[in-house]
Motif scaffolding. Structure first.
Motif, mmCIF file in Angstrom:
data_model
loop_
_atom_site.group_PDB
_atom_site.id
_atom_site.type_symbol
_atom_site.label_atom_id
_atom_site.label_comp_id
_atom_site.label_asym_id
_atom_site.label_seq_id
_atom_site.Cartn_x
_atom_site.Cartn_y
_atom_site.Cartn_z
ATOM 1 N N ALA A 141 -13.834 -2.602 0.953
ATOM 2 C CA ALA A 141 -13.381 -1.337 1.517
ATOM 3 C C ALA A 141 -12.605 -1.633 2.790
ATOM 4 C CB ALA A 141 -14.569 -0.430 1.816
ATOM 5 N N GLU A 142 -11.799 -0.682 3.186
ATOM 6 C CA GLU A 142 -11.070 -0.813 4.449
ATOM 7 C C GLU A 142 -11.837 -0.037 5.505
ATOM 8 O OE1 GLU A 142 -7.902 -2.115 5.137
ATOM 9 O OE2 GLU A 142 -7.187 -2.637 3.114
ATOM 10 N N LEU A 143 -12.191 -0.718 6.564
ATOM 11 C CA LEU A 143 -12.836 -0.040 7.686
ATOM 12 C C LEU A 143 -11.786 0.174 8.768
ATOM 13 C CD1 LEU A 143 -16.256 -1.880 8.119
ATOM 14 C CD2 LEU A 143 -15.698 0.149 6.757
ATOM 15 N N SER A 144 -11.880 1.304 9.431
ATOM 16 C CA SER A 144 -10.849 1.551 10.430
ATOM 17 C C SER A 144 -11.349 2.385 11.584
ATOM 18 C CB SER A 144 -9.649 2.255 9.795
ATOM 19 O OG SER A 144 -9.998 3.560 9.408
ATOM 20 N N GLY A 180 -10.549 -2.636 -5.174
ATOM 21 C CA GLY A 180 -10.615 -3.901 -5.903
ATOM 22 C C GLY A 180 -11.481 -3.792 -7.144
ATOM 23 N N ASN A 181 -11.572 -4.902 -7.846
ATOM 24 C CA ASN A 181 -12.231 -4.859 -9.151
ATOM 25 C C ASN A 181 -13.728 -5.170 -9.110
ATOM 26 O OD1 ASN A 181 -11.924 -7.514 -8.472
ATOM 27 N ND2 ASN A 181 -10.962 -8.162 -10.393
ATOM 28 N N GLY A 182 -14.163 -6.041 -8.215
ATOM 29 C CA GLY A 182 -15.573 -6.398 -8.191
ATOM 30 C C GLY A 182 -15.899 -7.468 -9.220
ATOM 31 N N TYR A 183 -17.145 -7.944 -9.162
ATOM 32 C CA TYR A 183 -17.573 -8.971 -10.112
ATOM 33 C C TYR A 183 -17.744 -8.343 -11.484
ATOM 34 C CZ TYR A 183 -18.291 -11.771 -5.955
ATOM 35 O OH TYR A 183 -18.084 -12.448 -4.787
ATOM 36 N N PRO A 184 -17.494 -9.117 -12.551
ATOM 37 C CA PRO A 184 -17.525 -8.560 -13.918
ATOM 38 C C PRO A 184 -18.966 -8.400 -14.383
ATOM 39 C CG PRO A 184 -16.996 -10.915 -13.969
ATOM 40 C CD PRO A 184 -17.167 -10.552 -12.537
ATOM 41 N N MET A 185 -19.606 -7.339 -13.948
ATOM 42 C CA MET A 185 -21.047 -7.187 -14.125
ATOM 43 C C MET A 185 -21.465 -7.271 -15.592
ATOM 44 S SD MET A 185 -21.995 -7.240 -11.108
ATOM 45 C CE MET A 185 -23.719 -7.141 -11.478
ATOM 46 N N CYS A 230 -2.790 -2.148 2.500
ATOM 47 C CA CYS A 230 -3.010 -0.818 1.959
ATOM 48 C C CYS A 230 -4.242 -0.786 1.058
ATOM 49 C CB CYS A 230 -1.779 -0.333 1.202
ATOM 50 S SG CYS A 230 -1.498 -1.187 -0.357
ATOM 51 N N GLY A 231 -4.497 -1.893 0.369
ATOM 52 C CA GLY A 231 -5.656 -1.932 -0.511
ATOM 53 C C GLY A 231 -5.441 -1.225 -1.829
ATOM 54 N N ILE A 232 -4.250 -0.648 -2.043
ATOM 55 C CA ILE A 232 -4.028 0.140 -3.253
ATOM 56 C C ILE A 232 -2.790 -0.330 -4.013
ATOM 57 C CG2 ILE A 232 -5.266 2.177 -2.461
ATOM 58 C CD1 ILE A 232 -2.541 3.351 -1.591
ATOM 59 N N GLY A 233 -2.394 -1.566 -3.751
ATOM 60 C CA GLY A 233 -1.312 -2.129 -4.549
ATOM 61 C C GLY A 233 0.072 -1.617 -4.218
ATOM 62 N N LYS A 234 0.293 -1.256 -2.974
ATOM 63 C CA LYS A 234 1.611 -0.754 -2.606
ATOM 64 C C LYS A 234 2.318 -1.647 -1.588
ATOM 65 C CE LYS A 234 0.510 3.150 -4.702
ATOM 66 N NZ LYS A 234 0.906 3.246 -6.112
ATOM 67 N N CYS A 235 1.579 -2.127 -0.619
ATOM 68 C CA CYS A 235 2.243 -2.686 0.559
ATOM 69 C C CYS A 235 2.806 -4.068 0.299
ATOM 70 C CB CYS A 235 1.314 -2.705 1.762
ATOM 71 S SG CYS A 235 0.138 -4.070 1.767
ATOM 72 N N GLY A 236 2.387 -4.714 -0.756
ATOM 73 C CA GLY A 236 3.094 -5.910 -1.194
ATOM 74 C C GLY A 236 2.612 -7.227 -0.647
ATOM 75 N N ARG A 237 1.771 -7.235 0.379
ATOM 76 C CA ARG A 237 1.515 -8.520 1.010
ATOM 77 C C ARG A 237 0.514 -9.384 0.260
ATOM 78 N NH1 ARG A 237 1.364 -7.586 6.293
ATOM 79 N NH2 ARG A 237 2.430 -5.701 5.684
ATOM 80 N N CYS A 238 -0.328 -8.793 -0.593
ATOM 81 C CA CYS A 238 -1.335 -9.625 -1.237
ATOM 82 C C CYS A 238 -0.900 -10.052 -2.631
ATOM 83 C CB CYS A 238 -2.683 -8.925 -1.261
ATOM 84 S SG CYS A 238 -2.710 -7.461 -2.292
#
Lengths: 336, 329, 1015, 280
Positions: D48-51, D102-107, D245-253
């Motif tokens: 999660a993003e903490l802010s 994110g996706n998390g571990y494949p439970m 961004c954490g949502i697949g927009k900002c491009g850096r990851c």
């Protein structure tokens, strides 16, 4: 040589102004940029391609996401969208319009859509004008576009001097055409005012992607990037580049979170707080730019992240020409 | 010496240097991807020296590319490149003994944007030079322009046309015009302050913070630029016009006494911001207060980089000097 | 050699709270001795406190003195006894009993906060003696504004006992029932620096002092110039408050005068002092101010003084008139008319103000003090000392320095005081650290990046702050600031009560940062930092907002704005406090030995003093022999036997087991820093040895200039003074049978290329002239001079020489004497032609011998050594001390000291004094086990550093270097003084100052500009 | 549709120091609004993003298990402005949260097999969430043998001492705690996480490995796991990377065609091997 827009175009603009906010290329401080116009005279359609792409209208250089002046209110408030009347982006080249189509898939698509982008985009009607000439920096066709490309446009115009022909492409286009009484010309009936520019080399995007994917670890990136100074000209001028940073600032008690354009060419883009940087030098960063445009975007969004507008080519301070780079991969050896 | 002769000599000397092992790398210019473009080029074997060119579009300051490289480097340098080299040597960034300067006289570089403006953005497919004129093929038709009319802004006011340090001199010394110093600065300074402010704000408004000016500058070599510092954050990164202004003002201050006025920043700016409006003022002040022009001699320290306890401190005093020691209690 | 008492007392009585006494006290207390500092008045500071600026640097006198006052006043091992007199001294060296009477102050120093409310209500107004009567003070008063101790005192002669002050004092400090107290102090030694008085100008009626209001003395003029003086630095003449446009200085008032007053000596400082006053007056006054100095000789013999004189003449337009003024007249407007001879006629000139440069005299009180100490005084009341042991009095164990021993300027006094401290320390070295106290602090609480918890203490300072600033509002504003968890106002933040309150609040509220909004950190920061340490907090977690000086004082008329500003300052302080971090101090071990370079008199004295203080010494002399320049001297002007002194000293140095002698050796490399230098010495046989030493003393001497011209080297009859002395000493028959001898002064000094005065030549010339007269009474001696500079007590030999027929002829430097080979038969006939400017006549002398008083020039090795030790040379090539006035033997580089001719021309006794001073200063380093480094020092973020080296270039303390391998700047914490120059000059933001980080200052500015945003 | 940039307001419940130097702390957050708590559905491995508005936002792995009654743990290493501000939060204060991301571990893949959890430094936080989840009494039976390897640079930098103590005493989990450099009192393993893994005896055929840590640790751990016989298909690596961004927009990851924030942060090693060798 350049010709002033025909009367058909200026008439159309006058009509548009009666129904919507119109944004068109205008001359500001000696360069052509997209800005709001109040009269058709202001539109600088004939002044060559705009120095800055129109992406600012849907993806501003700096956009406030949240703000609050109350401590403890960590959710903040998103800015008031204001009256949502129609906005017309007029006079874009098909390449720039095509870039908006890409932004739609990236920012406007996905599992979580970007509400700020959507808000700006929803009210925007894009009217492009087909190109009748090409500059030495143009290479739209190698990216899968072309001087008559309709992707991203709601209406595509052909300047026929005293009148203009319109291809109405989308529902939005239909709506706007209805508002101003614009007739749809069937695409087949179009007779361009000037000759279509010569076609660029046939693009084999799939082949390029394949070769790039093979060359990730290639030494050539180091040589290509030797002259790269790591500035953001290419990415900031690019109509399709969409990377951003999120920043928090506080002035006079108002706490603001905004997003600003960022560039994969800047070291800080990937530098982690620990100081570790997976892309430590210009070579990795330049590679990322090329790979992102010609491999990753195609893979993820089905179109390249480059529309061939040529801004990065003409404004790169060290003439690091992306066309030369891609061409080098498409050469005989497959590698430069 | 004709341009072609210069090119020939540059190639020969570069090939000799590489072949003899005196240098590991030659940094010069090659023909760009289009007419009116020359690009920095890096040649590490004698065979590659045929790529080297020299023409009116070699505006990039190559001193920018020497730092952080190993081995001995030869650089094809015009006057302002050598001035930057001198400053970099003084600032411990380059070692004079590790470089070979192939000095080329300069008649000023051509501003391709200005040419495009004049030719109405018609495609330019060819360019040649003869007798101080540019012979262009624009939109398929020949156009002839006097070079002087399309020189870069910085080159018009430049009076140092010959390399200040040089190991291998190519070509004949260029005549160095007598140019009244800082007329532009004085003219600007003479404007009413409101007008100056408006002018500067208009320039700053065009800035898109792409950092091209900084990154192309040979003297902007900080490992981490103040503008990228997060804590403290000297300059905001958001859309505040004050932040843009701060960036350029602080950069101008950092360049005071160091800027060699090569104009690389202005040429790199994609939106044509007139950065000279700030940097030239700093140069004028440093020259007038200290009689110092950066990059003219490696042995003269930059006045703003030196301190001695005996330095005059008059500037700290109030108009009624002698009473401002704060001892008044 | 000192006879050392078996078990001495490790305490010293220092008499006199002027700069000399302060320096001696600090040197002693900082080298492990307990000090009782006795001061006759209610505060220390002495004469220097009354000066406006000091020559030749024009530093503000109070500004440079004040830190010393504070340090002295706060020193754990200096006990200040103000209002005190010595009654008796009994016992033997090493174990004296001093009886001291302390007069009542009527104000409790411990309680008084110096707020000044009492003086505000005191109804009695009387002339302020400190301001020489140009202003008034109250019966309850402070000697001067920056006085230390800052406590008030009551002048019982003026007090009406109304009790208003006692009732007003919120700190309950006034106590009218105080009685005199007698202290019996056990001390091992005494250092007497009781100073001087200025000559009472009224004794010379001709100048109208006391009658004409616009005739004032130099010290009165200093008060008028002083920013804290009666006119707040505005240049006004007393009669009508008009700004004077024409000012005359009359020199030698009460000095060099055996006719009107029996003061045959030169007061030494007045010439340069008058030049300073003239220059400063022109800066303060109207731009066209005419300054004229009427003088006999201009005696600018001190280091840098000649240049100062040149600048005054050439740049500041000060006029120098060589005329003795016999009388001053006053006209109806209060203007003053001076009559003086000029070019054979008498000229009359009108001035708005006349300043009398009154000389130094010894007071009756000092004579009485001397009697109680049992020490011998000369005819003028100056303490008698031996030329070759210049700080020893006639009583063993009692040392003296400063103007008590003869006219002295500030650096001479400071050096004398340090030298006296060294002598005392030599005597008492066994008792070092035996009587001193040290403080113990609790361990520091862990910090670990906890959230800031700031306590803000807002001082009311009685009504000093609270009378203008709304202290409650400021307190409430502070309470609302982020991270402020405790805010309170206090009556006096600096009181002992408040210190306890702060300590309690720290533990009760878990404070990890403390902000005090009160007065200036310059005086009070150490007190609060001490409190923090006692509370278990790092002292760098303290921040101070000056809401008194910067708010309630300067904005007295605008309480609202003053309060708003106080809030701003507190908010800024809290913003900074939020980011403060504890700064660690690290200890660097000290090697307890010194390297002394130069085996001349200065080097040997320094070496033996250090050895006597119990430290190891390496003495390196480049020649094969000890003695240096003094080997050429047989005696001094006053007849002291230099030859046997040098012989004795050389033997003593050679035989001392703690002195390691390196003859014929060179220092070739120096590494390390204060406390642990590692120097390489190349021995005579070429061997290289590494010496580890904690301090270094540079005593490499100087050389006589080899003159060009004057037929020197071309005619055997032209000699330099040292050569002439050798001839005379050797009993040379030519010298003995001479009939005419010409001595030419300033041969190579005071001229372009060597613009300094070589200081010793006039005295040396007199010495030789008198000696030649003794040997050959028929000889005729001509001294060709520009100014005769027999400063201080040497003046009497000038008088003697004149009485005995030595001819003094003054020449003009533009028309120097010409020497030709004479046409006389036989002998070395020389013809000297010159113009006597006094008579305006051209004369010719047929001389047998010509002696040239050649310049003293820097030693050839200076530049090399300066490079090795990274210490500066002055523009003349002599070593440049850290501060011309108050640090005359130190360098900006810690642990390196200078003495003797290497520092500048001086006489042998002056060299000995400076050598003692250098030993005293070096001992401050050597007596410590370790040196604390770190704290407020520069920190380099190597991730940002690009190695441009500008920080290293600008660092005045040579604390920054560029690591050649890493290409990064490195700070030596032990050398860094935290001045911040490197921080300011680093473009990359890689240099930051601990405790004053960019982030902290940024936060302050941010919190200021964002107004109340912090709430 | 919810604006993905607007954080959920959270309340700080606890702020614990984890390491002796105070450089790492764990914040425990609660949802003041029941609706938010109800909607917050996550699996171990998500982040999660903490802010703090005006200061900044940063991503952190969720260090607590989904089965912990609406309380979320975040372990934060103090490296910059945002993390310093988060460290300074006190119970009762507010912090913004965007997530789960994110996706998390494949439970679902993990059930039934053996698990090998290998984590280094503060990257161990999401593995701690996973461990707490699988070791929860009601869940334990759904998994086979469980091995936890945790490494830190020094004993003072070990996290989650209570958990380590508890797991050390349990029979149904094998725990190996290792430090790069011990101190005088350290009696446990010394060496890196790969060192500790080399000594393990596992049934590679049944085991799924889950790895999280700094890039260097991951780089060295992967070959060791291969050596143990754990197939790349059964090795999951959680990447630490810069995200905004954490949502697949900002491009850096972006790594290749993937975004770590949406396609990861947990990647199957077999997939990772087809991606460009960045971030590894």
């Amino acid at each position: 040589m350049r010709r002033p827009p025909g009367r058909g175009i200026t008439d159309l603009v006058e009509r548009l102004l009666t129904v919507a906010e119109v944004y068109a290329p205008v001359e500001r401080d000696q360069s052509v940029v997209f800005d709001r116009i109040e009269s058709a005279r202001e539109a600088a359609i004939d002044r060559g391609p705009a120095a800055l792409s129109p992406k600012n209208l849907v993806f501003p250089r700096c956009e406030m996401l949240l703000s609050s002046s109350t401590r403890g209110d960590e959710s903040g408030r998103a800015p008031d969208p204001g009256p949502g009347g129609p906005r017309v982006l007029f006079g874009v080249r098909p390449c720039d319009a095509r870039a908006i189509a890409l932004l739609d898939r990236i920012l406007g698509g996905g599992e979580k859509t970007d509400s700020y982008y959507i808000r700006r985009r929803e009210s925007l009607v894009v009217i492009s004008i087909g190109c009748t000439e090409s500059l030495e920096t143009c290479f739209c066709e190698t990216t899968g576009g072309g001087p008559r490309s309709t992707e991203g446009s709601d209406i595509l115009l052909e300047d026929l001097g005293d009148r203009c022909e319109a291809s109405i492409i989308t529902e939005k286009g239909v709506w706007l055409a209805g508002q101003i009484g614009l007739e749809h010309d069937p695409a087949g009936a179009r007779t361009p005012r000037g000759p279509a520019p010569p076609a660029g080399p046939a693009a084999d995007l799939a082949e390029l992607k394949k070769r790039l994917d093979r060359s990730f670890e290639d030494q050539c990136w180091r040589d290509i990037a030797l002259k790269c100074i790591g500035c953001g000209v290419c990415t900031f001028l690019c109509p399709a580049c969409h990377c951003f940073d999120v920043i928090d600032e506080e002035t006079a008690g108002v706490r603001v979170r905004s997003r600003i354009w960022d560039s994969c060419q800047f070291p800080a883009f990937t530098e982690q707080a620990s100081g570790y940087n997976p892309r430590p030098s210009a070579a990795e960063r330049f590679r990322q730019r090329v790979m992102h445009k010609f491999s990753y975007c195609i893979e993820r969004y089905g179109m390249p992240g480059c529309v061939g507008c040529g801004r990065c080519v003409s404004r790169c301070p060290v003439n690091l020409d992306i066309r030369t780079v891609t061409a080098s991969f498409l050469g005989d050896g497959g590698e430069p | 010496m004709e341009a072609s002769a210069i090119v020939r000599t540059v190639r020969e000397r570069a090939a000799e240097l590489l072949a003899s092992g005196r240098v590991d790398l030659v940094i010069g210019f090659e023909q760009g991807s289009m007419p009116m473009r020359a690009a920095p080029c890096f040649v590490s074997d004698a065979d590659g020296t045929d790529r080297l060119v020299w023409n009116s579009f070699c505006g990039v300051n190559l001193a920018r590319f020497l730092r952080g490289r190993h081995g001995r480097i030869a650089v094809v340098a015009k006057a302002c490149d050598t001035r930057a080299l001198v400053e970099l040597i003084k600032e411990n960034q380059l070692c004079r003994t590790d470089m070979v300067v192939i000095g080329v006289p300069c008649a000023g570089m051509v501003d391709s944007a200005a040419v495009e403006e004049i030719t109405g953005h018609a495609g330019i497919t060819g360019v040649e030079e003869a007798d101080g004129r540019l012979l262009l093929t624009a939109g398929g038709s020949p156009v002839s322009l006097p070079r002087e009319d399309v020189l870069c802004r910085s080159c018009r006011r430049c009076s140092t046309r010959n390399p200040v340090i040089c190991d291998i001199a190519v070509g004949e010394r260029a005549p160095e015009p007598e140019i009244p110093g800082f007329l532009d600065v004085d003219q600007f300074a003479a404007l009413p302050s409101e007008e100056r402010r408006t002018r500067i704000e208009a320039e700053m408004k065009r800035c898109i913070r792409c950092n091209a000016c900084r990154n192309v500058c040979p003297m902007c070599y900080c490992v981490r630029c103040f503008a990228d510092d997060a804590f403290p954050q000297w300059v905001g990164r958001g859309g505040d016009p004050g932040s843009v202004m701060s960036f350029h003002l602080v950069r101008a201050l950092h360049l005071a006494g160091r800027c060699v006025e090569c104009g690389a920043c202005e040429r790199a700016c994609p939106t044509g911001v007139d950065l000279g409006i700030l940097n030239r003022r700093m140069s004028a002040d440093v020259y007038r207060h200290f009689g110092y022009r950066p990059g003219m001699a490696p042995e003269i320290p930059s006045p703003l980089s030196t301190f001695s306890p005996g330095d005059p401190e008059d500037f700290m005093l109030e108009p009624d000097r002698g009473r401002s020691c704060g001892c008044g209690g | 050699m000192t006879m050392k008492p078996a078990e001495p007392t490790g305490a010293v009585l220092v008499i006199g709270g002027g700069i000399g006494g302060i320096q001696a006290s600090l040197d002693l207390a900082n080298s492990g001795f307990r000090v009782y500092l006795l001061e006759r008045l209610g505060a220390i500071g002495g004469a220097m406190a009354a000066l406006d600026k000091t020559f030749p640097t024009n530093d503000c006198s109070m500004c440079i003195l004040s830190p010393k006052l504070v340090e002295c006043g706060r020193h754990l091992n200096i006990e200040l006894l103000t209002n005190s007199e010595l009654l008796a001294l009994e016992g033997v060296p090493g174990a004296f009993i001093a009886t001291v009477e302390q007069k009542p102050r009527y104000v409790d120093i411990e309680k008084c906060t110096g707020c000044g409310e009492c003086a505000g209500v005191c109804p009695v107004r009387l002339p302020d003696a400190f301001n020489r009567g140009f202003s008034t003070r109250k019966a309850i008063y402070r000697l001067y504004e920056q006085a230390h101790p800052p406590a008030y005192q009551i002048d019982m002669n003026a007090c009406r006992r109304c009790g208003l002050c006692a009732r007003t004092c919120a700190a309950w400090a006034v106590d009218l029932s105080m009685e005199p107290v007698t202290h019996r102090l056990e001390v091992g030694a005494v250092v007497a620096c009781p100073g001087f008085e200025t000559f009472d100008a009224a004794r010379i009626a001709n100048y109208g002092y006391g009658l004409f209001p616009n005739v004032i003395t130099g010290i009165e003029f200093e008060r008028i110039l002083s920013a804290s003086g009666p006119t707040r630095g505005n240049l006004r003449r007393p009669s009508d408050g008009r700004m004077p446009r024409r000012i005359a200085w009359i020199q030698c008032v009460g000095s060099r005068d055996i006719h009107r007053v029996n003061n045959g000596y030169c007061s030494s400082v007045c010439c340069t002092s008058a030049i300073k006053e003239a220059v400063v007056a022109r800066e303060h006054g109207c731009p066209d101010l005419e300054a004229t100095v009427f003088h006999i000789d201009i005696r600018t013999h001190g280091k840098g003084f000649e240049r100062y004189f040149d600048r005054a003449r050439n740049e500041h337009g000060v006029r120098f008139a060589r005329s003795e003024i016999h009388r001053v007249f006053q006209d109806a407007s209060g203007d003053l008319i001076l009559r003086y001879p000029e070019g054979g006629a008498v000229r009359e000139e009108v001035f708005d103000l006349v300043v009398l440069s009154t000389g130094m005299v010894q007071s009756a009180a000092n004579r009485e003090l001397a009697a109680r100490l049992g020490i011998e005084l000369d005819e003028h009341g100056f303490c008698v000392t031996d030329t070759l042991s210049p700080v020893d009095t006639s009583v063993p164990g009692v040392f003296a320095a400063g103007a008590f021993t003869g006219p002295r300027d500030i650096p001479e006094t400071v050096m004398g005081a340090s030298a006296a401290a060294s002598r005392a320390a030599e005597l008492l070295s066994r008792a070092r650290h035996s009587s001193t106290r040290s403080r113990k602090y609790p361990p520091e609480k862990p910090f670990g990046g906890s959230r800031p918890r700031i306590g803000v203490f807002v001082c009311r300072c009685g009504i000093n702050i609270a009378g203008v600033v709304d202290v409650e509002a400021v307190r409430d504003h502070a309470a609302g600031l982020p991270n402020v968890v405790y805010a309170v106002d206090t009556l006096f933040a600096c009181s002992q009560d408040s210190q306890r309150m702060i300590r309690e609040a720290v533990s009760e509220h878990g404070l990890n940062r403390v902000v005090v909004a009160a007065c200036t950190p310059r005086t009070h920061e150490p007190l609060f930092q001490e409190t923090l340490r006692e509370a278990g907090l790092n002292k760098h977690l303290f921040e101070m907002a000056n809401i008194r000086d910067q708010c309630s004082w300067v904005h007295q008329a605008e309480p609202g704005n003053a309060t708003a500003k106080a809030m701003d300052l507190v908010r800024m302080s809290a913003a900074r406090a939020r980011l403060m971090k504890p700064l660690a101090q690290t200890s660097v071990g000290v090697e307890r030995s010194a390297l002394v370079i130069g085996g001349g008199v200065a080097g040997m004295v320094s070496a033996s003093a250090l050895a006597d203080q119990g430290f190891g010494v390496h003495l390196v002399e480049s020649s094969g022999r000890l003695g240096g320049n003094a080997l050429r001297l047989r005696s001094t002007l006053d007849g002291s036997d230099v030859a046997s002194f040098v012989k004795g000293l050389s033997e003593r140095v050679s035989n001392d087991p703690s002195i390691d002698l390196h003859l014929g050796a060179q220092v070739t490399d120096v590494a390390g820093f204060v406390g642990s230098f590692r120097s390489t010495v190349e021995e005579a046989d070429g061997r290289r040895v590494e010496i580890v030493h904690g301090a270094a003393v540079i005593a490499t001497g100087a050389e006589p200039h080899t003159p060009s011209g004057f037929l020197y080297g071309l005619d055997p009859g032209v000699l330099t003074l040292p050569q002439l002395e050798e001839r005379i000493s050797a009993g040379d028959p030519v010298a003995a049978s001479c009939r005419n001898v010409v001595l030419i002064q300033c041969a190579g000094s005071r001229e372009p290329g060597r613009p300094w005065c070589s200081r010793v030549c006039c005295s040396e010339s007199l010495k030789l002239a008198l000696e030649m007269l003794d040997r050959n009474p028929g000889i005729r001696i001509y001294i060709l001079y520009r100014d005769i500079r027999t400063y201080g007590l040497r003046e009497k030999y000038y008088l003697e020489a004149r009485e005995r027929g030595v001819r003094f002829l003054r020449y003009d430097p533009d028309d120097p004497p010409v020497i030709e080979r004479g046409d006389r038969e036989g002998g070395a006939g020389l013809r000297v032609t010159a113009t006597d400017t006094v008579l305006g006549e051209r004369f010719t002398i047929d001389a047998d011998l010509v002696g040239l008083a050649v310049a003293v020039v820097p030693s050839g090795s200076s530049r090399r050594l300066a490079g090795l030790f990274k210490v500066p040379l002055d523009e003349d090539g002599f070593f440049m001390e850290a501060h011309a006035k108050l640090r005359p033997v130190d360098f900006p580089t810690d642990g390196v000291f200078v003495c003797g001719l290497a520092h500048g021309p001086k006489t042998i006794d002056e060299s000995i004094v400076q050598a003692g001073a250098a030993a005293a200063r070096a001992s401050l380093v050597l007596c410590r086990d370790s040196i604390e480094a770190g704290g407020t020092v520069c920190v380099i973020d190597s991730a940002k550093c690009s190695g441009c080296g500008i920080c290293a270039l600008v660092c005045p303390f040579r604390a920054v270097e560029i690591d050649a391998e890493e290409h990064r700047a490195i700070v030596n914490e032990a050398l860094c003084k935290g001045c911040g120059l490197c921080v300011a000059s680093c473009r990359s933001g890689a240099a930051d100052l601990g405790g004053f980080t960019d982030a902290e200052i940024h936060a302050m500015i941010g919190s200021f500009t964002s107004g109340n945003a912090g709430r | 549709m919810r604006n993905p940039f607007v954080p959920i307001p959270m309340t700080v419940e606890r702020n614990r120091v984890e390491t002796v130097d105070g450089g790492i702390r764990t914040l425990t957050l609660s949802f003041p609004a029941d609706a938010d708590r109800g909607a917050f559905d996550f699996v171990p491995g998500q982040f999660a993003e903490l802010s703090i508005l005006g200061v900044g936002e940063a991503p952190f792995g969720i260090a607590s298990s989904p089965a912990e009654g609406g309380l979320l743990d975040f372990t934060i290493s103090r490296v910059g402005r945002v993390t310093t501000a988060l460290h300074h939060l006190e119970p009762g204060e507010s912090v913004g949260l965007r997530g789960p991301l994110g996706n998390g571990y494949p439970m679902s893949e993990l059930e039934g097999g053996d698990l090998l959890l290998a984590g280094g430094g503060f990257g161990f936080s999401t593995l701690r969430a996973l461990a707490r989840f699988v070791l929860k009494q009601s869940n334990r039976s759904r998994f086979g043998d469980i091995t936890v390897v945790f490494g830190a640079r020094s004993p003072g930098l070990l996290l989650y001492r209570d958990d380590l103590e508890e797991w050390g005493e349990r029979r149904d989990v094998r725990l190996a705690v290792t430090v790069d450099r011990g101190d005088g009192s350290w009696t446990g393993l010394t060496g890196t996480v790969p060192d500790a893994l080399r000594r393990l005896d596992i049934d590679a055929g049944r085991t799924t490995a889950l790895v999280c840590g700094p890039p260097a640790m991951i780089r060295h751990t992967i070959p060791v796991l291969a050596g143990l016989g754990v197939a790349p298909e059964r090795t999951h690596v959680s990447l630490e990377m810069k995200m905004k961004c954490g949502i697949g927009k900002c491009g850096r990851c972006s790594i290749g065609g993937r975004y770590v924030c949406t396609d990861g942060p947990v990647f199957r090693l077999a997939d990772l091997e087809n991606l460009p060798g960045e971030f590894r």
